[in-house]
Write an enzyme that holds these catalytic residues in place. Structure first.
Site, mmCIF file in Angstrom:
data_model
loop_
_atom_site.group_PDB
_atom_site.id
_atom_site.type_symbol
_atom_site.label_atom_id
_atom_site.label_comp_id
_atom_site.label_asym_id
_atom_site.label_seq_id
_atom_site.Cartn_x
_atom_site.Cartn_y
_atom_site.Cartn_z
ATOM 1 N N ARG A 3 0.820 -1.210 0.000
ATOM 2 C CA ARG A 3 0.000 0.000 0.000
ATOM 3 C C ARG A 3 0.852 1.257 0.000
ATOM 4 N NH1 ARG A 3 -4.560 -2.850 2.831
ATOM 5 N NH2 ARG A 3 -6.283 -1.412 2.910
ATOM 6 N N ARG A 63 -21.461 -4.743 4.707
ATOM 7 C CA ARG A 63 -20.674 -5.984 4.658
ATOM 8 C C ARG A 63 -20.769 -6.762 5.978
ATOM 9 N NH1 ARG A 63 -14.582 -5.530 3.101
ATOM 10 N NH2 ARG A 63 -14.696 -3.749 4.502
HETATM 11 P P1 AP5 Z 1 -8.080 -4.374 4.551
HETATM 12 O O1 AP5 Z 1 -8.721 -5.493 5.239
HETATM 13 O O2 AP5 Z 1 -7.112 -4.653 3.466
HETATM 14 O O3 AP5 Z 1 -9.229 -3.404 4.083
HETATM 15 P P2 AP5 Z 1 -9.430 -2.471 2.810
HETATM 16 O O4 AP5 Z 1 -8.294 -2.300 1.882
HETATM 17 O O5 AP5 Z 1 -9.960 -1.232 3.411
HETATM 18 O O6 AP5 Z 1 -10.382 -3.246 1.927
HETATM 19 P P3 AP5 Z 1 -11.704 -3.957 2.343
HETATM 20 O O7 AP5 Z 1 -11.409 -5.284 2.947
HETATM 21 O O8 AP5 Z 1 -12.579 -3.019 3.137
HETATM 22 O O9 AP5 Z 1 -12.429 -4.057 0.937
HETATM 23 P P4 AP5 Z 1 -12.313 -5.068 -0.270
HETATM 24 O O10 AP5 Z 1 -11.809 -4.317 -1.452
HETATM 25 O O11 AP5 Z 1 -11.602 -6.340 0.082
HETATM 26 O O12 AP5 Z 1 -13.855 -5.342 -0.508
HETATM 27 P P5 AP5 Z 1 -14.734 -6.663 -0.294
HETATM 28 O O13 AP5 Z 1 -14.425 -7.655 -1.356
HETATM 29 O O14 AP5 Z 1 -14.702 -7.123 1.115
HETATM 30 O O15 AP5 Z 1 -7.299 -3.430 5.593
HETATM 31 C C1 AP5 Z 1 -7.902 -3.093 6.834
HETATM 32 C C2 AP5 Z 1 -6.891 -2.315 7.677
HETATM 33 O O16 AP5 Z 1 -5.725 -3.124 7.942
HETATM 34 C C3 AP5 Z 1 -6.327 -1.049 7.028
HETATM 35 O O17 AP5 Z 1 -7.178 0.071 7.230
HETATM 36 C C4 AP5 Z 1 -4.973 -0.920 7.771
HETATM 37 O O18 AP5 Z 1 -5.165 -0.410 9.062
HETATM 38 C C5 AP5 Z 1 -4.531 -2.359 7.883
HETATM 39 N N1 AP5 Z 1 -3.723 -2.795 6.729
HETATM 40 C C6 AP5 Z 1 -4.015 -3.821 5.872
HETATM 41 N N2 AP5 Z 1 -3.065 -3.948 4.934
HETATM 42 C C7 AP5 Z 1 -2.141 -2.974 5.203
HETATM 43 C C8 AP5 Z 1 -0.919 -2.590 4.575
HETATM 44 N N3 AP5 Z 1 -0.478 -3.217 3.474
HETATM 45 N N4 AP5 Z 1 -0.238 -1.550 5.107
HETATM 46 C C9 AP5 Z 1 -0.665 -0.911 6.217
HETATM 47 N N5 AP5 Z 1 -1.823 -1.218 6.849
HETATM 48 C C10 AP5 Z 1 -2.535 -2.246 6.348
HETATM 49 O O19 AP5 Z 1 -16.188 -6.047 -0.631
HETATM 50 C C11 AP5 Z 1 -16.812 -5.108 0.220
HETATM 51 C C12 AP5 Z 1 -18.328 -5.327 0.227
HETATM 52 O O20 AP5 Z 1 -18.841 -5.031 -1.070
HETATM 53 C C13 AP5 Z 1 -18.744 -6.777 0.528
HETATM 54 O O21 AP5 Z 1 -19.922 -6.774 1.293
HETATM 55 C C14 AP5 Z 1 -19.005 -7.391 -0.863
HETATM 56 O O22 AP5 Z 1 -19.998 -8.411 -0.815
HETATM 57 C C15 AP5 Z 1 -19.473 -6.168 -1.673
HETATM 58 N N6 AP5 Z 1 -19.013 -6.215 -3.064
HETATM 59 C C16 AP5 Z 1 -17.801 -6.628 -3.525
HETATM 60 N N7 AP5 Z 1 -17.734 -6.495 -4.859
HETATM 61 C C17 AP5 Z 1 -18.930 -5.959 -5.262
HETATM 62 C C18 AP5 Z 1 -19.469 -5.575 -6.529
HETATM 63 N N8 AP5 Z 1 -18.759 -5.700 -7.671
HETATM 64 N N9 AP5 Z 1 -20.733 -5.068 -6.570
HETATM 65 C C19 AP5 Z 1 -21.449 -4.933 -5.426
HETATM 66 N N10 AP5 Z 1 -21.005 -5.291 -4.202
HETATM 67 C C20 AP5 Z 1 -19.750 -5.787 -4.115
#
Ligand code: AP5
Length: 215
Positions: A89, A129
Site C-alpha cells: 500500500r 458488509r
Molecule cells: P483491509 O482489510 O485490506 O481493508 P481495505 O483495503 O480497506 O479493503 P476492504 O477489505 O474493506 O475491501 P475489499 O476491497 O476487500 O472489498 P470486499 O471484497 O470485502 O485493511 C484493513 C486495515 O488493515 C487497514 O485500514 C490498515 O489499518 C490495515 N492494513 C491492511 N493492509 C495494510 C498494509 N499493506 N499496510 C498498512 N496497513 C494495512 O467487498 C466489500 C463489500 O462489497 C462486501 O460486502 C461485498 O460483498 C461487496 N461487493 C464486492 N464487490 C462488489 C461488486 N462488484 N458489486 C457490489 N457489491 C460488491
C-alpha cells in the site's frame, strides 16, 4: 505463474475477487488485512501493535506489515503463485516486496487495480458488509446476502461486522488510500498495472480480472 497484486480502495471488491480466484485456481490469498485482524483477535504482539492503527482507519506502520508478508511468502504453498490482497500500500512496501521476491528469483507478474469512482457505492458496500469469523467469507446485506440471514453459508457461523466498517472510519481509510496511491505509480512505471471498473457486478468484474491475468 501468477504472482498477482490486487489493489483498490476499501470496498472495491479485492477480497471478493480474491475469493473467486482461489476457488478456481487454488492459489493462496495473502490478505494483510485478514492476517492483522486475526493477530488482533488472537492478542499476539503484532495484533496489539496494529490494533490502534486499524481501529482508527490508519495504515499500520510499514515495518510491521513488511515483516509479516515476508514470513508468509516463505511458505511453500506460495511457490506456484499467490494473490496479494491489500499489500503493498506504500512505495516502501512495494520496494520491499520487489526485493524479497528478487532474493528467490521471483517477481510480480500482474497488478490489478479495481477502481470504484463513485465513493457513495463504497460506503454502501462497506457498511452493508458482514463476514464469517471462521473462514472470512464475505457477504453483503443487499448485494450478496447469505442463504440464512446472519449465518455463514459454509459453516453456519454467526456473521460479524468489522470494527472499521463505520462511515467515520471509512472516511479515514479512504483518505489514507488516496495518500498512498504512489504504490500504484511504482507498478505503472513497470507496465504491470491493469485497471478494472469495479462498479460492475462481482461476476462481470471477475470475467475482466481473469482476462487481465490471462486465465
Ligand atoms: P483491509 O482489510 O485490506 O481493508 P481495505 O483495503 O480497506 O479493503 P476492504 O477489505 O474493506 O475491501 P475489499 O476491497 O476487500 O472489498 P470486499 O471484497 O470485502 O485493511 C484493513 C486495515 O488493515 C487497514 O485500514 C490498515 O489499518 C490495515 N492494513 C491492511 N493492509 C495494510 C498494509 N499493506 N499496510 C498498512 N496497513 C494495512 O467487498 C466489500 C463489500 O462489497 C462486501 O460486502 C461485498 O460483498 C461487496 N461487493 C464486492 N464487490 C462488489 C461488486 N462488484 N458489486 C457490489 N457489491 C460488491
Amino acid at each position: 505463474m501468477l504472482n498477482l497484486i490486487l489493489m483498490g480502495p476499501p470496498g472495491a471488491g479485492k477480497g471478493t475477487q480474491a475469493g473467486k480466484l482461489i476457488a478456481e485456481f487454488k492459489l493462496p490469498q495473502i490478505s494483510t488485512g485478514d492476517i492483522l485482524r486475526e493477530a488482533k483477535r488472537a492478542g499476539t504482539p503484532l495484533g496489539k501493535q496494529a490494533a490502534g492503527f486499524m481501529d482508527s482507519g490508519k495504515l499500520v506502520p510499514d515495518e510491521l506489515v513488511i515483516g509479516l508478508v515476508e514470513e508468509r511468502l516463505e511458505q511453500p504453498d506460495t511457490k506456484d503463485g499467490f494473490i496479494l490482497d491489500g499489500f503493498p500500500r506504500t512505495v516502501a512496501q512495494a520496494k520491499a516486496l520487489d526485493e524479497m521476491l528478487k532474493k528467490h528469483g521471483r517477481a510480480i507478474t500482474r497488478v490489478v487495480l479495481i477502481d470504484v469512482a463513485d465513493r457513495q457505492k463504497l460506503f454502501d458496500r462497506v457498511t452493508g458488509r458482514w463476514s464469517c469469523p471462521n473462514d472470512g467469507s464475505v457477504y453483503h446485506v443487499k448485494n450478496s446476502p447469505p442463504k440464512i440471514a446472519g449465518k455463514c453459508d459454509k459453516d453456519g457461523a454467526t456473521l460479524i461486522q468489522r470494527a472499521d466498517d463505520t462511515p467515520e472510519k471509512l472516511t479515514k481509510r479512504l483518505s489514507e488510500y488516496e495518500a498512498a496511491k504512489a504504490a500504484v505509480v511504482h507498478y505503472r512505471e513497470k507496465g504491470l498495472v491493469t485497471e478494472l471498473d469495479g462498479e460492475q457486478s462481482p461476476d462481470t468484474v471477475y470475467g475482466l480480472l481473469k482476462k487481465a491475468v490471462g486465465k
